[in-house]
Design a protein around this motif. Structure first.
Motif, PDB file in Angstrom:
ATOM      1  N   TYR A   7       0.829  -1.212   0.000  1.00 37.03           N
ATOM      2  CA  TYR A   7       0.000   0.000   0.000  1.00 37.03           C
ATOM      3  C   TYR A   7       0.862   1.260   0.000  1.00 37.03           C
ATOM      4  O   TYR A   7       0.440   2.306  -0.526  1.00 37.03           O
ATOM      5  CB  TYR A   7      -0.960  -0.005   1.186  1.00 37.03           C
ATOM      6  CG  TYR A   7      -2.284  -0.658   0.851  1.00 37.03           C
ATOM      7  CD1 TYR A   7      -3.083  -0.162  -0.182  1.00 37.03           C
ATOM      8  CD2 TYR A   7      -2.747  -1.756   1.565  1.00 37.03           C
ATOM      9  CE1 TYR A   7      -4.293  -0.760  -0.502  1.00 37.03           C
ATOM     10  CE2 TYR A   7      -3.959  -2.359   1.256  1.00 37.03           C
ATOM     11  CZ  TYR A   7      -4.738  -1.848   0.216  1.00 37.03           C
ATOM     12  OH  TYR A   7      -5.932  -2.440  -0.104  1.00 37.03           O
ATOM     13  N   GLY A   8       2.067   1.193   0.582  1.00 41.18           N
ATOM     14  CA  GLY A   8       2.971   2.344   0.546  1.00 41.18           C
ATOM     15  C   GLY A   8       3.326   2.693  -0.890  1.00 41.18           C
ATOM     16  O   GLY A   8       3.400   3.880  -1.261  1.00 41.18           O
ATOM     17  N   ILE A   9       3.523   1.672  -1.711  1.00 44.30           N
ATOM     18  CA  ILE A   9       3.789   1.915  -3.141  1.00 44.30           C
ATOM     19  C   ILE A   9       2.575   2.581  -3.792  1.00 44.30           C
ATOM     20  O   ILE A   9       2.710   3.532  -4.578  1.00 44.30           O
ATOM     21  CB  ILE A   9       4.130   0.588  -3.861  1.00 44.30           C
ATOM     22  CG1 ILE A   9       5.449   0.005  -3.338  1.00 44.30           C
ATOM     23  CG2 ILE A   9       4.159   0.778  -5.375  1.00 44.30           C
ATOM     24  CD1 ILE A   9       6.691   0.732  -3.806  1.00 44.30           C
ATOM     25  N   ALA A  10       1.386   2.109  -3.442  1.00 44.34           N
ATOM     26  CA  ALA A  10       0.175   2.708  -4.026  1.00 44.34           C
ATOM     27  C   ALA A  10       0.063   4.185  -3.638  1.00 44.34           C
ATOM     28  O   ALA A  10      -0.262   5.039  -4.482  1.00 44.34           O
ATOM     29  CB  ALA A  10      -1.065   1.931  -3.561  1.00 44.34           C
ATOM     30  N   LEU A  11       0.345   4.486  -2.376  1.00 48.25           N
ATOM     31  CA  LEU A  11       0.287   5.885  -1.933  1.00 48.25           C
ATOM     32  C   LEU A  11       1.299   6.733  -2.703  1.00 48.25           C
ATOM     33  O   LEU A  11       1.011   7.874  -3.093  1.00 48.25           O
ATOM     34  CB  LEU A  11       0.553   5.978  -0.427  1.00 48.25           C
ATOM     35  CG  LEU A  11      -0.549   5.386   0.474  1.00 48.25           C
ATOM     36  CD1 LEU A  11      -0.050   5.252   1.915  1.00 48.25           C
ATOM     37  CD2 LEU A  11      -1.810   6.246   0.424  1.00 48.25           C
ATOM     38  N   ALA A  12       2.479   6.169  -2.928  1.00 47.28           N
ATOM     39  CA  ALA A  12       3.508   6.909  -3.667  1.00 47.28           C
ATOM     40  C   ALA A  12       3.084   7.126  -5.117  1.00 47.28           C
ATOM     41  O   ALA A  12       3.281   8.224  -5.672  1.00 47.28           O
ATOM     42  CB  ALA A  12       4.830   6.141  -3.610  1.00 47.28           C
ATOM     43  N   MET A  13       2.483   6.108  -5.726  1.00 49.57           N
ATOM     44  CA  MET A  13       2.086   6.208  -7.143  1.00 49.57           C
ATOM     45  C   MET A  13       0.993   7.244  -7.348  1.00 49.57           C
ATOM     46  O   MET A  13       0.866   7.830  -8.414  1.00 49.57           O
ATOM     47  CB  MET A  13       1.600   4.838  -7.650  1.00 49.57           C
ATOM     48  CG  MET A  13       2.681   3.779  -7.762  1.00 49.57           C
ATOM     49  SD  MET A  13       4.015   4.208  -8.915  1.00 49.57           S
ATOM     50  CE  MET A  13       5.195   5.010  -7.832  1.00 49.57           C
ATOM     51  N   ARG A  14       0.185   7.466  -6.301  1.00 48.53           N
ATOM     52  CA  ARG A  14      -0.872   8.473  -6.395  1.00 48.53           C
ATOM     53  C   ARG A  14      -0.263   9.866  -6.595  1.00 48.53           C
ATOM     54  O   ARG A  14      -0.814  10.704  -7.289  1.00 48.53           O
ATOM     55  CB  ARG A  14      -1.684   8.434  -5.100  1.00 48.53           C
ATOM     56  CG  ARG A  14      -3.042   9.025  -5.179  1.00 48.53           C
ATOM     57  CD  ARG A  14      -3.708   8.941  -3.846  1.00 48.53           C
ATOM     58  NE  ARG A  14      -2.841   9.419  -2.761  1.00 48.53           N
ATOM     59  CZ  ARG A  14      -3.267   9.714  -1.543  1.00 48.53           C
ATOM     60  NH1 ARG A  14      -4.522   9.551  -1.236  1.00 48.53           N
ATOM     61  NH2 ARG A  14      -2.437  10.141  -0.621  1.00 48.53           N
ATOM     62  N   ASP A  15       0.912  10.078  -5.966  1.00 49.99           N
ATOM     63  CA  ASP A  15       1.559  11.398  -6.068  1.00 49.99           C
ATOM     64  C   ASP A  15       2.434  11.521  -7.308  1.00 49.99           C
ATOM     65  O   ASP A  15       2.509  12.578  -7.926  1.00 49.99           O
ATOM     66  CB  ASP A  15       2.431  11.659  -4.827  1.00 49.99           C
ATOM     67  CG  ASP A  15       1.579  11.843  -3.596  1.00 49.99           C
ATOM     68  OD1 ASP A  15       0.381  12.149  -3.764  1.00 49.99           O
ATOM     69  OD2 ASP A  15       2.088  11.646  -2.483  1.00 49.99           O
ATOM     70  N   PRO A  57       1.954   1.879 -18.345  1.00 51.65           N
ATOM     71  CA  PRO A  57       2.193   3.324 -18.504  1.00 51.65           C
ATOM     72  C   PRO A  57       1.931   4.022 -17.168  1.00 51.65           C
ATOM     73  O   PRO A  57       1.081   3.573 -16.388  1.00 51.65           O
ATOM     74  CB  PRO A  57       1.164   3.742 -19.556  1.00 51.65           C
ATOM     75  CG  PRO A  57       0.138   2.669 -19.571  1.00 51.65           C
ATOM     76  CD  PRO A  57       0.790   1.407 -19.112  1.00 51.65           C
ATOM     77  N   ALA A  58       2.647   5.102 -16.919  1.00 57.10           N
ATOM     78  CA  ALA A  58       2.539   5.792 -15.629  1.00 57.10           C
ATOM     79  C   ALA A  58       1.092   6.146 -15.293  1.00 57.10           C
ATOM     80  O   ALA A  58       0.673   6.059 -14.130  1.00 57.10           O
ATOM     81  CB  ALA A  58       3.411   7.042 -15.640  1.00 57.10           C
ATOM     82  N   ALA A  59       0.310   6.480 -16.311  1.00 62.19           N
ATOM     83  CA  ALA A  59      -1.073   6.920 -16.055  1.00 62.19           C
ATOM     84  C   ALA A  59      -1.922   5.839 -15.387  1.00 62.19           C
ATOM     85  O   ALA A  59      -2.878   6.153 -14.666  1.00 62.19           O
ATOM     86  CB  ALA A  59      -1.719   7.353 -17.369  1.00 62.19           C
TER      87      ALA A  59
END
Ligand code: MRU
Length: 371
Positions: free
Chosen positions: A64-72, A111-113
């Motif tokens: 989930y830490g990765i998910a939080l980072a990817m949101r930003d 893709p990043a999006a």
């Protein structure tokens, strides 16, 4: 598991679908407090400061830490940096590396999006998989407790000893070492658990006792040094602990003091089982004693102890002379020869390379060191 009448996992998404929520385990058993994680740094802090702990839950929180980072920021450099930040939080539990590798493998080709959404979905899947794995561990371990009950002619409760907290608080739900205990209890098999306090952070006294009590499982907290005495007097039928990293040889790293329990168990002919999910196996190493990194934490965890004061407030008191240095080794390694069996989601096997490969045949032919 339930807290009061409310079912909880140890990690979940808040109503906004983005904030991650956890139980702050540093406040238990005195206060049940949930905490939001909004950023990568929140997740890293929660692991480092042990608001969440236990190998599987550390892995789930990192996902989930990765998910939080990817949101930003969902760029390649941000993905690498987030994984590096989380990997540096705690060294021993290999589930952390496993979860980060898994997340990177899922996200890097996208893709990043699309990465943030995919990261949340994969983190949720890792959590669901952990619940299913722990349930399966429980079913396999239940057979061992049932056999112990039959062996004593159903004449008395099965006496299980455990060390640290490998309970539902250490996983997403059920626990590893505790899953067989909960299932035995739910199946009507009388079980009594000797709970090692587990100095210095007292995961047994604070967390395992709290969860067993919450589920109505009969238990007694003992000081860490009582285990040998109880085994010598025939008061333990079997031990079940968790593990933070299991070498491909069956050597297991677990909370400091586990090795001494295994030695006492071997000396007294008491079966010593270790419960673990597949992601806790480190297929890259064969020699646990040499190759598993052992975390050393702040000596303040040894010199100072938290608790509830008579006025109800939570406080910490110093218990050693102010001038005495302390050392805080968080884990030790129990050699495979002292382990009676590994309880996994795929069944129970010998603690050996052959034992593990009998359950993970797809790993055959891959030399240790290749991952
Ligand atoms: O330092 P901790 O509390 O994270 O240590 C936890 C343990 O040692 C557990 O036994 C292990 O992670 C297995 S959890 C299913």
């Amino acid at each position: 598991m339930n807290v009061g009448d409310v079912p909880y996992r140890t990690i979940w998404l808040a109503g906004n679908g983005e904030t991650v929520e956890i139980v702050d385990q540093t406040r238990l058993p005195h206060e049940f407090v949930t905490v939001p994680l909004d950023t990568l740094e929140d997740a890293a802090h929660a692991i480092r400061a042990m608001l969440v702990r236990g190998a599987p839950l550390i892995g789930a929180t990192a996902a989930y830490g990765i998910a939080l980072a990817m949101r930003d920021d969902a760029s390649d450099p941000a993905l690498e940096a987030a994984a590096a930040t989380l990997a540096a939080t705690r060294p021993t539990a290999v589930n952390l590396r496993w979860a980060l590798d898994d997340m990177k493998a899922h996200l890097a080709p996208l893709p990043a999006a699309g990465r943030a959404e995919a990261a949340y979905a994969r983190a949720a899947a890792i959590c669901d998989e952990d619940v299913a794995i722990c349930r399966a561990i429980g079913e396999h371990g239940l057979a061992l407790i049932r056999a112990a009950y039959e062996a004593n002619g159903r004449s008395r409760p099965v006496q299980v000893m455990t060390h640290c907290n490998a309970g539902w608080l250490a996983t997403v739900d059920w626990g590893t070492a505790t899953a067989p205990i909960y299932m035995a209890h739910d199946a009507g098999i009388p079980v009594h658990v000797w709970v090692d306090e587990t100095r210095p952070r007292n995961q047994g006294a604070f967390l395992t006792a709290w969860e067993l009590g919450g589920h109505g499982v009969d238990h007694t907290v003992i000081v860490d040094n009582a285990g040998g005495h109880l085994m010598q007097h025939g008061r333990v039928d079997l031990l079940i602990t968790g593990t933070d990293r299991t070498a491909a040889s069956g050597d297991v790293a677990n909370k400091i003091g586990t090795y001494l329990k295994a030695l006492a168990a071997a000396d007294n002919g008491v079966p010593f089982y270790v419960a673990l999910p597949g992601p806790t196996i480190d297929w890259t190493i064969m020699d646990g004693l040499r190759d598993i990194p052992i975390e050393e934490r702040d000596p303040a965890e040894v010199t100072d102890i938290p608790g509830r004061a008579p006025d109800g407030s939570l406080t910490t008191v110093r218990i050693t002379p102010a001038s005495s240095p302390a050392a805080n080794f968080a884990f030790d390694v129990t050699p495979a020869r002292l382990v009676s069996g590994l309880i996994t989601e795929r069944g129970v096997c010998a603690a050996s390379a052959d034992g593990l490969l009998s359950l993970w045949p797809e790993r055959r032919g891959r030399a240790a060191g290749t991952g």
